[in-house]
Write a protein that holds these residues in place. Structure first.
Motif, short mmCIF file in Angstrom:
data_model
loop_
_atom_site.label_atom_id
_atom_site.label_comp_id
_atom_site.label_asym_id
_atom_site.label_seq_id
_atom_site.Cartn_x
_atom_site.Cartn_y
_atom_site.Cartn_z
N HIS A 13 -53.99 183.08 29.97
CA HIS A 13 -54.23 182.84 31.00
C HIS A 13 -52.67 182.37 31.89
N ARG A 14 -52.09 184.02 32.59
CA ARG A 14 -50.73 182.99 33.50
C ARG A 14 -49.38 183.09 32.61
N ARG A 15 -49.64 183.68 31.01
CA ARG A 15 -48.99 183.48 30.51
C ARG A 15 -47.87 184.56 31.68
N ILE A 16 -46.18 184.70 31.14
CA ILE A 16 -45.40 185.62 31.75
C ILE A 16 -44.95 186.30 30.60
N PRO A 17 -44.82 187.25 30.10
CA PRO A 17 -44.42 188.81 28.80
C PRO A 17 -42.85 188.44 28.83
N GLY A 18 -42.58 187.88 27.69
CA GLY A 18 -41.35 187.96 26.79
C GLY A 18 -41.14 188.89 26.33
N ALA A 19 -39.56 189.27 26.10
CA ALA A 19 -39.11 190.15 24.79
C ALA A 19 -37.74 189.49 24.43
N GLY A 20 -38.11 189.90 23.42
CA GLY A 20 -36.41 188.46 22.43
C GLY A 20 -35.60 189.75 22.00
N VAL A 21 -34.57 189.80 20.84
CA VAL A 21 -33.90 190.90 20.51
C VAL A 21 -34.34 192.18 19.73
N GLY A 22 -34.65 193.50 20.03
CA GLY A 22 -34.98 194.37 19.08
C GLY A 22 -36.37 194.41 20.00
N ASP A 23 -36.77 194.42 21.03
CA ASP A 23 -37.69 194.61 21.68
C ASP A 23 -37.93 195.76 22.71
N MET A 24 -39.33 196.53 22.79
CA MET A 24 -38.75 197.71 24.00
C MET A 24 -39.20 196.82 25.28
N VAL A 25 -38.49 197.29 26.58
CA VAL A 25 -39.14 196.70 27.57
C VAL A 25 -38.78 197.61 28.74
N MET B 204 -28.24 192.27 14.33
CA MET B 204 -28.88 193.21 13.59
C MET B 204 -30.60 193.17 13.76
N GLU B 205 -31.58 192.64 14.32
CA GLU B 205 -32.56 193.14 14.27
C GLU B 205 -33.30 194.16 14.84
N ALA B 206 -32.13 194.52 16.28
CA ALA B 206 -31.79 195.88 16.97
C ALA B 206 -31.25 196.94 15.91
N THR B 207 -30.37 196.73 15.51
CA THR B 207 -30.38 197.30 14.77
C THR B 207 -31.27 198.43 13.46
N LEU B 208 -32.06 197.35 12.76
CA LEU B 208 -32.92 197.29 12.16
C LEU B 208 -33.49 197.86 12.41
N ARG B 209 -34.29 197.60 13.31
CA ARG B 209 -35.33 198.39 14.02
C ARG B 209 -35.38 199.21 14.65
N TRP B 210 -34.52 199.57 15.20
CA TRP B 210 -33.82 200.91 15.81
C TRP B 210 -32.86 201.81 15.29
N PRO B 211 -32.73 202.75 13.81
CA PRO B 211 -31.50 203.12 13.77
C PRO B 211 -30.28 203.80 14.41
N ILE C 30 -29.57 203.08 17.32
CA ILE C 30 -28.79 202.55 18.22
C ILE C 30 -27.90 201.11 16.85
N ALA C 31 -28.22 201.31 15.99
CA ALA C 31 -27.35 201.73 14.80
C ALA C 31 -26.02 202.19 15.14
N ASN C 32 -26.54 203.40 15.07
CA ASN C 32 -25.64 204.82 14.96
C ASN C 32 -24.19 204.67 16.32
N LEU C 33 -24.73 203.79 17.33
CA LEU C 33 -24.01 203.86 18.47
C LEU C 33 -23.01 202.96 18.36
N ALA C 34 -23.43 201.51 17.92
CA ALA C 34 -23.32 200.33 17.81
C ALA C 34 -21.77 200.52 17.28
N SER C 35 -21.15 199.40 17.71
CA SER C 35 -18.79 199.46 16.96
C SER C 35 -19.56 198.06 16.47
N ILE C 36 -20.16 197.02 16.71
CA ILE C 36 -20.26 195.88 16.19
C ILE C 36 -21.26 195.47 15.55
N VAL C 37 -21.74 195.04 14.75
CA VAL C 37 -23.28 194.47 14.59
C VAL C 37 -23.18 193.30 14.03
N VAL C 38 -24.05 192.15 15.15
CA VAL C 38 -23.71 191.06 14.23
C VAL C 38 -24.91 190.30 13.90
#
Length: 144
Positions: free
Chosen positions: A53-65, A127-134, A136-144
């Motif tokens: 009840h009343r939980r506010i949805p949250g997103a972390g790195v790699g999630d789609m919003v 790195m979590e976003a690049t592993l989940r979404w390849p 995005i990994a192609n466009l990334a210049s720096i992956v941490v």
């Protein structure tokens, strides 16, 4: 061990748990050259907020919003898009034990299938976003 399961139509079918750092109604800068500068998060794809009840949805790195453009090109303003979280300020723990936190929050505008609308990404990408979404990994210049 990774939690597996759940219904997702895009991205990998499972991911490691990342502490949420971006919530509903958060104003987040855009890290690509799609024309949008600032967006407001209005939904988290794949989040089941009806369980508590009343939980506010949250997103972390790699999630789609789901976002609405607040600042940017006039033809993009007030338009609803999907975006991927590529950076978050809130620290989260990786499976190897290291903690990661970025200077700012950032998203990349994508199509509903997960293909980026822009042609380059400014700043580092988790790195979590690049592993989940390849794509995005192609466009990334720096992956941490």
């Amino acid at each position: 061990m990774a939690k597996r399961g759940g219904r997702r139509t895009v991205g990998v079918p499972y991911r490691f748990h990342v502490t949420p750092g971006i919530f509903m109604n958060s104003l987040v800068p855009v890290a690509d050259n799609s024309g949008a500068k600032l967006v407001r998060v209005i939904g988290v794809v794949g989040h089941y907020s009806k369980t508590v009840h009343r939980r506010i949805p949250g997103a972390g790195v790699g999630d789609m919003v789901v976002v609405v453009v607040r600042e940017g090109k006039p033809e993009l303003r007030k338009q609803i898009f999907r975006a991927i979280v590529v950076r978050q300020r809130r620290p989260y723990r990786r499976p190897d034990g290291t903690w990661v936190a970025f200077e700012d929050n950032a998203v990349v505008i994508v199509t509903p299938e997960g293909d980026p609308k822009g042609s380059e990404i400014h700043g580092p990408v988790a790195m979590e976003a690049t592993l989940r979404w390849p794509t995005i990994a192609n466009l990334a210049s720096i992956v941490v």
